[in-house]
Design an enzyme around this catalytic site. Structure first.
Site, PDB file in Angstrom:
ATOM      1  N   GLY A 123     -19.745 -10.338  -6.170  1.00 36.46           N
ATOM      2  CA  GLY A 123     -18.834 -10.975  -5.209  1.00 36.46           C
ATOM      3  C   GLY A 123     -17.711 -10.022  -4.854  1.00 36.46           C
ATOM      4  N   LYS A 134      -6.394 -26.430 -11.915  1.00 41.22           N
ATOM      5  CA  LYS A 134      -5.678 -25.490 -12.775  1.00 41.22           C
ATOM      6  C   LYS A 134      -4.957 -26.230 -13.903  1.00 41.22           C
ATOM      7  CE  LYS A 134      -4.963 -22.068  -9.114  1.00 41.22           C
ATOM      8  NZ  LYS A 134      -4.077 -21.736  -7.961  1.00 41.22           N
ATOM      9  N   ALA A 194      -8.268   0.477 -22.919  1.00 36.56           N
ATOM     10  CA  ALA A 194      -9.496  -0.089 -23.488  1.00 36.56           C
ATOM     11  C   ALA A 194     -10.124   0.871 -24.484  1.00 36.56           C
ATOM     12  CB  ALA A 194     -10.490  -0.413 -22.378  1.00 36.56           C
ATOM     13  N   LYS A 201     -11.491 -20.960 -10.671  1.00 35.59           N
ATOM     14  CA  LYS A 201     -10.980 -22.144 -11.389  1.00 35.59           C
ATOM     15  C   LYS A 201     -11.793 -23.383 -11.106  1.00 35.59           C
ATOM     16  CE  LYS A 201      -8.611 -21.311  -7.545  1.00 35.59           C
ATOM     17  NZ  LYS A 201      -8.027 -20.065  -7.082  1.00 35.59           N
TER      18      LYS A 201
HETATM   19  N1  LIG Z   1      -7.986 -14.669  -3.269  1.00 40.10           N
HETATM   20  C1  LIG Z   1      -7.125 -14.962  -4.219  1.00 40.10           C
HETATM   21  O1  LIG Z   1      -5.928 -14.680  -4.103  1.00 40.10           O
HETATM   22  C2  LIG Z   1      -7.582 -15.639  -5.477  1.00 40.10           C
HETATM   23  C3  LIG Z   1      -6.650 -15.880  -6.506  1.00 40.10           C
HETATM   24  C4  LIG Z   1      -7.066 -16.461  -7.699  1.00 40.10           C
HETATM   25  C5  LIG Z   1      -8.406 -16.826  -7.836  1.00 40.10           C
HETATM   26  N2  LIG Z   1      -9.286 -16.624  -6.818  1.00 40.10           N
HETATM   27  C6  LIG Z   1     -10.677 -17.013  -7.015  1.00 40.10           C
HETATM   28  O2  LIG Z   1     -11.462 -15.850  -7.048  1.00 40.10           O
HETATM   29  C7  LIG Z   1     -12.756 -16.123  -6.523  1.00 40.10           C
HETATM   30  C8  LIG Z   1     -13.029 -15.151  -5.381  1.00 40.10           C
HETATM   31  O3  LIG Z   1     -12.040 -15.331  -4.402  1.00 40.10           O
HETATM   32  P1  LIG Z   1     -11.937 -14.373  -3.121  1.00 40.10           P
HETATM   33  O4  LIG Z   1     -10.646 -14.704  -2.471  1.00 40.10           O
HETATM   34  O5  LIG Z   1     -12.190 -12.979  -3.508  1.00 40.10           O
HETATM   35  O6  LIG Z   1     -13.143 -14.948  -2.227  1.00 40.10           O
HETATM   36  P2  LIG Z   1     -13.830 -14.257  -0.953  1.00 40.10           P
HETATM   37  O7  LIG Z   1     -12.904 -13.276  -0.348  1.00 40.10           O
HETATM   38  O8  LIG Z   1     -14.359 -15.352  -0.127  1.00 40.10           O
HETATM   39  O9  LIG Z   1     -15.038 -13.454  -1.605  1.00 40.10           O
HETATM   40  C9  LIG Z   1     -16.158 -14.060  -2.190  1.00 40.10           C
HETATM   41  C10 LIG Z   1     -17.260 -13.056  -2.251  1.00 40.10           C
HETATM   42  O10 LIG Z   1     -18.389 -13.627  -2.880  1.00 40.10           O
HETATM   43  C11 LIG Z   1     -19.535 -13.123  -2.241  1.00 40.10           C
HETATM   44  N3  LIG Z   1     -20.721 -13.974  -2.422  1.00 40.10           N
HETATM   45  C12 LIG Z   1     -20.882 -15.263  -2.083  1.00 40.10           C
HETATM   46  N4  LIG Z   1     -22.114 -15.665  -2.444  1.00 40.10           N
HETATM   47  C13 LIG Z   1     -22.719 -14.608  -3.013  1.00 40.10           C
HETATM   48  C14 LIG Z   1     -23.999 -14.384  -3.579  1.00 40.10           C
HETATM   49  N5  LIG Z   1     -24.899 -15.345  -3.613  1.00 40.10           N
HETATM   50  N6  LIG Z   1     -24.245 -13.157  -4.094  1.00 40.10           N
HETATM   51  C15 LIG Z   1     -23.334 -12.193  -4.079  1.00 40.10           C
HETATM   52  N7  LIG Z   1     -22.104 -12.338  -3.529  1.00 40.10           N
HETATM   53  C16 LIG Z   1     -21.810 -13.535  -3.018  1.00 40.10           C
HETATM   54  C17 LIG Z   1     -19.167 -13.020  -0.809  1.00 40.10           C
HETATM   55  O11 LIG Z   1     -20.042 -12.040  -0.279  1.00 40.10           O
HETATM   56  P3  LIG Z   1     -20.121 -11.673   1.271  1.00 40.10           P
HETATM   57  O12 LIG Z   1     -18.859 -10.936   1.517  1.00 40.10           O
HETATM   58  O13 LIG Z   1     -21.313 -10.812   1.358  1.00 40.10           O
HETATM   59  O14 LIG Z   1     -20.208 -12.963   2.027  1.00 40.10           O
HETATM   60  C18 LIG Z   1     -17.724 -12.573  -0.886  1.00 40.10           C
HETATM   61  O15 LIG Z   1     -17.594 -11.172  -0.872  1.00 40.10           O
HETATM   62  C19 LIG Z   1     -12.733 -17.576  -6.091  1.00 40.10           C
HETATM   63  O16 LIG Z   1     -13.249 -18.363  -7.125  1.00 40.10           O
HETATM   64  C20 LIG Z   1     -11.253 -17.870  -5.933  1.00 40.10           C
HETATM   65  O17 LIG Z   1     -10.944 -19.217  -6.149  1.00 40.10           O
HETATM   66  C21 LIG Z   1      -8.897 -16.024  -5.656  1.00 40.10           C
END
Ligand SMILES: NC(=O)c1ccc[n+]([C@@H]2O[C@H](COP(=O)([O-])OP(=O)(O)OC[C@H]3O[C@@H](n4cnc5c(N)ncnc54)[C@H](OP(=O)(O)O)[C@@H]3O)[C@@H](O)[C@H]2O)c1
Ligand SMILES: NC(=O)c1ccc[n+]([C@@H]2O[C@H](COP(=O)([O-])OP(=O)(O)OC[C@H]3O[C@@H](n4cnc5c(N)ncnc54)[C@H](OP(=O)(O)O)[C@@H]3O)[C@@H](O)[C@H]2O)c1
Lengths: 435, 435
Positions: free
Chosen positions: A10, A205, A33, A105
């Site tokens: 991801g 959370k 590490a 989360k």
């Molecule tokens: N953003 C923040 O500030 C933040 C803070 C705390 C926690 N989080 C958590 O962190 C996680 C990721 O957040 P994010 O903001 O980085 O989300 P995001 O920007 O939407 O990225 C999600 C990624 O997952 C990939 N993906 C989805 N299905 C997939 C699959 N089947 N195989 C491989 N890759 C796949 C997507 O790939 P594609 O690009 O190819 O579509 C995308 O690159 C979430 O659970 C979110 O709640 C985020």
């Protein structure tokens, strides 16, 4: 220098941030590490999409089996959002022998028990400090630094999007709608911000933190929650006049009736650290019987702060600390305590009520009587000249009442009675006051 | 339940607090360590002295060999203050195979290198989170939670006694002398508070934090330090008028000239989290390149908060985390970085100057010229009616100048020149402004 192969699954906002730290700052992982965390693979869904990081040749793939099939990859940062396919991929990674770091989360709150149990059966570990409060290392602090304490209360601002919106409404004296647009324009809110503004994200959370701090296993859906999506400027204005600010508070307090849990817009006295948290920041107050009050403040989301937490967890795994902690604490598997969730009706606190009443004699007396009948006593009242604060043509007088301590049940019943009075307009509002 | 035998050496304020947690809350150590921490021995100097805790028969002893000679005792909390005999006892405990938790910052700051090297040779570990900021787990946060970051700055209020005194002077508009007495009366200052109020204690803590955060080995005595013992109410009043509060700040900032380190009374803008830290509390601001700003606030001393940190370290040892961290980080043994301490003269910042000048024309122009000759430009000036603020019979006018950024060297040279002017009274004051 020894190296440990790792992978990212991801590569969105957080994934790209993790990749950049691993690739650009290998010296840090090596030093902290004792082994360089070597980014071997980054798995995405769509190979053609532009990525917010430059990867060496051969790292990017859309084939998960390049990770699951490589026994040399020990640690995987699983950074896909939502429940599926994230859950299935987590299980596949565990089965193939990986230790997993995640920021998801929703997945932990929903399927923590299943995932942690499976990890334990397989002798693997899961770390998730990035899942709550982004850059604030609250999970490690609770599960490692505060272990000599009985935590008695924990309350915080855990959703940066909501906090940005509430702050913007206050600072710009703006409507909820305008503030949401502003948050979207600046990248603090998603195109569909529902889960942030309706309290879902904060409740998930809170369920995770309450489990660690109080040893209670709770379904996040059972936590009474209200978002900021119904917040009106008039309430922010009255709160200010009374010396308070309104924040979306996630709160867990031990009381004689059990653990009082709720997510709701709450009045916090101006000047209190939590009240002064502006914009997309998060903050958490913890009270322990030994340590007393502790306050943490930092960025709750965003690429770099979240990646900071993910990489710290990966380093913990490489050092070996995570495996020990995971094995010892048995999180999401056992209830460590007899603490029960307090019935929402029994949650105690002071209350803020705002009514719009017809501007004629006797109305205040009637309302005061209804509160009195529920055993709620009034601490202060504000009644101004009639005004027309929500576009209604008829002129109503806003009436604000701050009460002394009462239960949510008492407050709800009083509100119901008062709302039915012919002199009271629909749309009355009630909020908890955090003192 | 499995049990791990532990001992306490030194049963004063902190030692008694640790004993109480171990004896009264064995369920906590059992749950979080996976083994009950069993208090086998508590070593004191004087058996006849009353203790602030009740011990089971056979636990209290004045014979250290009951600990060193018992191979079943694995972990020892060494809670004697000062350098000797604490240092010798630490070495004896290490030689006899114990892992050691300590709260003794003076000993770590002075002999950390020797003690850690010996522990490493013997395959033992030392933990010391209680040594800095009491209940705030800053050591674990820096060495474990922020490992993905390059820390760029760290500044904090690390001495609760000084902070209590400075807060009391501000709040009560009182003299330094009165505030010290008040602190002693309330138990926030020792009978001889020298090491607290002259900046020694804060400098020792800063040296420890800077080592962990920046990988630099520094002799705490080389850190330029000034205490609050020369703080005058007049400066607190002027600071307030300018919108600042004065705090004893311990600060480490990376700059092009190296690591700027100092402990000094500094002006912090009112409303900033650090400025609002009152009474005996501690607080720390950390800035990392990934996580951005993080702020920690809590009790920096006292029986329970300090014992909270000691017991958390004991639990870490029992779980096995400390051994891994200790082995990996090689603290106090190696410099992890090429960072050098910046020459004190080169430390940059805005400056506050307060002079008492004769009340006649041309004096301000003369002073402004002297500052200008050092390349220091003026940001703002306050000059009030003449007053007699320090009991002198002749009437002088206080003159306060806030400058733009300049080095400490420039500021010191300008101060020297100005102090020699016949129109300027001795006792001018200069402080850094933290923006
Ligand atoms: N953003 C923040 O500030 C933040 C803070 C705390 C926690 N989080 C958590 O962190 C996680 C990721 O957040 P994010 O903001 O980085 O989300 P995001 O920007 O939407 O990225 C999600 C990624 O997952 C990939 N993906 C989805 N299905 C997939 C699959 N089947 N195989 C491989 N890759 C796949 C997507 O790939 P594609 O690009 O190819 O579509 C995308 O690159 C979430 O659970 C979110 O709640 C985020
Ligand atoms: N107090 C705090 O809030 C705090 C906070 C952070 C860190 N610390 C640090 O924690 C350490 C302990 O502080 P404290 O406040 O607990 O000091 P304390 O109250 O003065 O206690 C020190 C204890 O050490 C004992 N002791 C001295 N020499 C000994 C010897 N040769 N053998 C055995 N015991 C000996 C004393 O025994 P007797 O009672 O028999 O004389 C006394 O009980 C110090 O390094 C301090 O800097 C304290």
């Amino acid at each position: 220098m020894h190296k440990t192969k790792v992978a990212i699954v991801g590569l969105g906002t957080v994934g790209a941030g993790v990749a950049k730290i691993l690739l650009d700052h290998g010296d840090r992982t090596a030093r902290n590490a004792g082994t360089t965390l070597w980014l071997e693979k980054a798995v995405v869904r769509d190979l053609s999409r532009a990525r917010d990081c430059e990867l060496p040749d051969g790292v990017l793939t859309d084939d998960l089996s390049e990770v699951t099939g490589d026994p040399e990859i020990k640690v995987v940062a699983q950074l896909i959002g939502g429940i599926e396919p994230a859950r299935t991929i987590m299980l596949q990674l565990l089965e193939s022998g990986k230790d997993i770091v995640t920021a998801n989360k929703a997945l932990i709150a929903e399927h923590g028990a299943e995932l942690f149990a499976r990890a334990r059966e397989l002798g693997r570990s899961i770390a998730f400090d990035a899942a709550v409060a982004g850059g604030i290392p609250i999970i490690t602090n609770l599960s490692q630094c505060l272990t000599a304490n009985q935590v008695s209360s924990l309350s915080g601002i855990l959703n940066g999007t909501s906090n940005f919106i509430a702050s913007a409404m206050e600072e710009q004296e703006a409507s909820y709608k305008w503030a949401v647009k502003e948050a979207q324009r600046l990248g603090y809110a998603e195109a569909d911000p529902t889960m942030d503004v309706d309290g879902t994200d904060a409740a998930q959370k809170l369920a995770i933190l309450a489990h660690i701090a109080f040893g209670i296993k709770i379904d996040w859906k059972k936590i009474p929650r209200e978002g900021i999506d119904k917040l009106l400027p008039v309430d922010i204005r009255f709160a200010k006049e009374l010396g308070y600010r309104i924040k979306l508070l996630a709160s867990a307090q031990l009381s004689d009736d059990g653990l009082e849990l709720h997510v709701s817009p709450s009045l916090i006295r101006a000047g209190e650290p939590l009240a002064e948290v502006r914009g997309p920041f998060n903050a958490i107050n913890v009270e322990g019987d030994q340590v007393g009050p502790l306050f943490y403040y930092g960025q709750g989301a965003g690429q770099k702060p979240t990646a900071s937490a993910v990489v710290a967890d990966m380093i913990d795994m490489a050092v070996g600390r995570t495996a020990l902690t995971f094995r010892t604490l048995k999180l999401f598997t056992e209830n460590h305590s007899d603490v029960q969730m307090c019935s929402p009706d029994k949650i105690r606190g002071r209350h803020y009520f705002r009514f719009s009443v017809e501007d004629r004699p006797g109305v205040l007396a009637e309302i005061a009587r209804a509160l009195g009948e529920e055993g709620i006593s009034i601490a202060s009242v504000i009644q101004h000249e009639p005004e027309n604060f929500d576009g209604d043509t008829k002129s109503y007088t806003p009436l604000v009442i701050m009460t002394h301590t009462a239960t949510q049940g008492q407050a709800a019943r009083a509100l119901e009675v008062i709302s039915k009075m012919p002199t009271v307009k629909p749309g009355a509002r009630k909020m908890l006051v955090q003192d």
